[in-house]
Design a protein around this motif. Structure first.
Motif, short mmCIF file in Angstrom:
data_model
loop_
_atom_site.label_atom_id
_atom_site.label_comp_id
_atom_site.label_asym_id
_atom_site.label_seq_id
_atom_site.Cartn_x
_atom_site.Cartn_y
_atom_site.Cartn_z
N UNK A 145 39.91 40.54 32.11
CA UNK A 145 39.37 40.19 33.27
C UNK A 145 40.30 39.76 34.21
N UNK A 146 40.75 38.73 33.15
CA UNK A 146 41.59 37.54 33.47
C UNK A 146 43.28 37.53 33.90
N UNK A 147 43.60 39.27 33.30
CA UNK A 147 44.68 39.32 34.03
C UNK A 147 44.84 40.33 34.94
N UNK A 148 43.05 40.92 35.30
CA UNK A 148 43.37 41.28 36.45
C UNK A 148 42.77 40.00 38.02
N UNK A 149 42.38 39.00 37.47
CA UNK A 149 41.69 37.90 38.09
C UNK A 149 43.25 37.42 38.99
N UNK A 150 44.34 37.74 37.84
CA UNK A 150 45.92 36.68 38.26
C UNK A 150 46.60 37.10 38.93
N UNK A 151 46.39 38.42 38.62
CA UNK A 151 47.18 39.68 40.06
C UNK A 151 46.23 39.59 41.24
N UNK A 152 45.55 39.78 41.50
CA UNK A 152 44.43 38.98 42.37
C UNK A 152 45.35 37.52 42.80
N UNK A 153 45.34 36.33 42.15
CA UNK A 153 45.82 35.11 42.70
C UNK A 153 47.26 35.47 43.15
N UNK A 154 48.05 36.31 42.42
CA UNK A 154 49.77 36.57 42.67
C UNK A 154 49.59 36.88 44.07
N UNK A 155 48.83 38.11 44.75
CA UNK A 155 48.61 39.19 46.27
C UNK A 155 47.77 37.58 47.22
N UNK A 156 47.73 36.85 46.97
CA UNK A 156 46.78 35.20 47.72
C UNK A 156 47.74 34.89 47.83
N UNK A 158 51.47 35.51 47.15
CA UNK A 158 52.42 35.59 48.02
C UNK A 158 52.42 36.00 49.15
N UNK A 159 51.51 36.05 50.06
CA UNK A 159 50.99 36.75 50.95
C UNK A 159 51.91 36.41 52.42
N UNK A 160 53.56 36.70 52.39
CA UNK A 160 54.64 36.02 53.30
C UNK A 160 54.37 37.05 54.81
N UNK A 161 53.75 37.66 55.13
CA UNK A 161 53.65 38.15 56.49
C UNK A 161 52.48 38.27 56.84
N UNK A 162 51.21 37.94 56.95
CA UNK A 162 50.33 37.02 57.31
C UNK A 162 50.94 36.18 58.47
N UNK A 163 50.27 35.33 59.63
CA UNK A 163 50.22 34.08 60.49
C UNK A 163 49.69 33.30 58.88
N UNK A 164 50.06 31.92 59.36
CA UNK A 164 49.02 30.73 58.83
C UNK A 164 47.23 31.05 58.33
N UNK A 165 46.94 31.29 59.77
CA UNK A 165 44.98 30.86 59.85
C UNK A 165 44.92 32.66 60.02
N UNK A 166 45.46 33.54 59.35
CA UNK A 166 44.75 34.53 58.73
C UNK A 166 45.08 34.96 57.76
N UNK A 167 45.73 34.27 57.13
CA UNK A 167 46.81 34.17 55.46
C UNK A 167 45.44 34.71 54.87
#
Length: 428
Positions: A145-156, A158-167
């Motif tokens: 579970x800790x590894x999966x949550x860490x993967x979710x953290x990385x996806x959030x 490293x969001x470099x596509x969406x603008x700040x208000x919807x990132x």
């Protein structure tokens, strides 16, 4: 709510990007999930794989067809009491959501992600609790579970596509806190440093002050807890004090967790919790009140008795070493009593401090032991050991003065020989 209707609503909410409503449909314990489970036919409860083709027949678009099916598998496994299968199904559900939705979505997906990860952590804890080999071989489900949550953290993060208000970066601190909670559960607190570094060193991540207050409080609590474990007392006091002052007044359990570590840190500076404060937290009152009484009176015997009684509790909470250090505050009080009984004299025989400690049940005078196990004739004199204790107290700033070994006398400063603990200068 029937299974077919459930799938259609999932797809509709997913396509319309209604995160809050979708999170209720995918929550393990929501009313919607309960209704879906109660509407399933008997054959689906015994073998949920029979539902997999139904989504295709209904032309439910992906990934919502798969997500809906995996969610029902979690519910069925939970109903049957198969906690390992429930966790595995939830893990597959989270992986599908991360891979098929989160990676291309904006911040609308965060409410759903929070719910899925919280359910994943809960189901992992339940699965490990009923696994007879979990304690001897670690906590496999919670580590996964800790590894999966860490993967979710990385996806959030490293969001470099969406603008700040919807990132997706809006969820960085909340998921980082959940990840740290997982690391503490599997006894890997050192891994939290990577999360803290990744969160605070990236200038593209918004400042902590811009996040919801609940996330700020949780984050500061974990920073304070980490500092506490690393012996960084000043930083730990700062973070935990902030977290306690900003914590919601009704969040009694969270306040209790913060005070568990804040109270011993405050005791080191001579700040005692009020009786009214402890009365609001009976568990902490029962735990810490004996120590407060002992420190106020300088009763080392009472302090050592309380410390022995609370050994297991403090060891589980990682407070044992800190409470051993707080014992020095009790020693300071005892020595101050000796000074006052001596008429506040600037020169006090070491024997006076020795007698006071022996009256408190402290065994002084250690025997030396040779390598072959025979007792040596050269024992450590009780006065010598008392001198060592007094010298250590002076070195650590609890007392001001010096030791005259030749005359067996403690020479105390004429002004404030026992400085306030709040102004004590610790040795470097």
């Amino acid at each position: 709510m029937k299974y077919a209707e459930h799938l259609r609503q999932l797809a509709s909410l997913g396509e319309s990007q209604d995160g809050p409503a979708l999170s209720l449909h995918l929550s393990h314990s929501s009313k919607q999930s309960t209704k879906v489970l109660s509407s399933l036919p008997a054959h689906a409860l015994s073998d949920p794989s029979t539902l997999q083709s139904q989504a295709q027949q209904l032309y439910i678009p992906e990934p919502w067809a798969t997500i809906g099916y995996q969610h029902v598998c979690v519910l069925v496994a939970g109903r049957k009491g198969d906690h390992q299968v429930a966790y595995t199904s939830q893990s597959q559900l989270v992986s599908t959501f991360l891979g098929k939705v989160v990676g291309a979505a904006s911040s609308w997906c965060l409410p759903v992600l929070y719910v899925l990860l919280a359910d994943l952590r809960y189901l992992a804890a339940v699965a490990d609790s009923v696994n007879p080999s979990a304690t001897s071989q670690g906590l496999p489900c919670q580590e996964d579970c800790a590894r999966t949550v860490n993967r979710a953290f990385s996806l959030c993060a490293t969001d470099r596509v969406n603008p700040a208000n919807t990132s997706r970066r809006k969820g960085v601190y909340k998921i980082a806190c959940l990840s740290m909670k997982c690391y503490f559960k599997v006894d890997r607190p050192a891994l939290c440093k990577n999360l803290v570094r990744a969160t605070t060193s990236d200038p593209s991540i918004p400042k902590l002050e811009t996040y919801p207050l609940a996330d700020q409080v949780t984050w500061r609590y974990y920073l304070g807890y980490l500092a506490f474990l690393n012996g960084e007392e000043a930083a730990a006091r700062e973070h935990l004090t902030w977290a306690f002052e900003k914590c919601h007044v009704r969040a009694k359990r969270n306040q209790e967790l913060i005070l568990t570590y804040l109270i011993p840190l405050r005791l080191l500076t001579g700040t005692f919790p009020s009786a009214a404060l402890l009365a609001s937290y009976p568990t902490l009152d029962n735990l810490y009140s004996p120590f407060l009484t002992a420190i106020r009176t300088g009763s080392l015997k009472a302090y050592d008795t309380a410390l022995a009684a609370a050994q297991h509790s403090f060891s589980d909470m990682a407070c044992w070493m800190t409470m051993e250090r707080v014992r020095e505050v009790c020693v300071r009080t005892l020595f101050k009593v000796v000074w006052e009984v001596s008429g506040r004299a600037s020169r006090i025989p070491v024997g006076a401090f020795k007698k006071a400690m022996e009256m408190q049940g402290v065994e002084l005078g250690l025997q030396g032991v040779k390598d072959d196990g025979d007792v040596s004739m050269e024992d450590v004199d009780a006065l010598d050991e008392t001198e060592c204790i007094i010298t250590a107290m002076i070195y650590k700033g609890y007392m001001k003065g010096y030791m005259s070994h030749e005359k067996r006398t403690v020479v105390l400063a004429k002004t404030a020989p026992f400085p306030p603990l709040s102004t004590r200068k610790q040795p470097r």
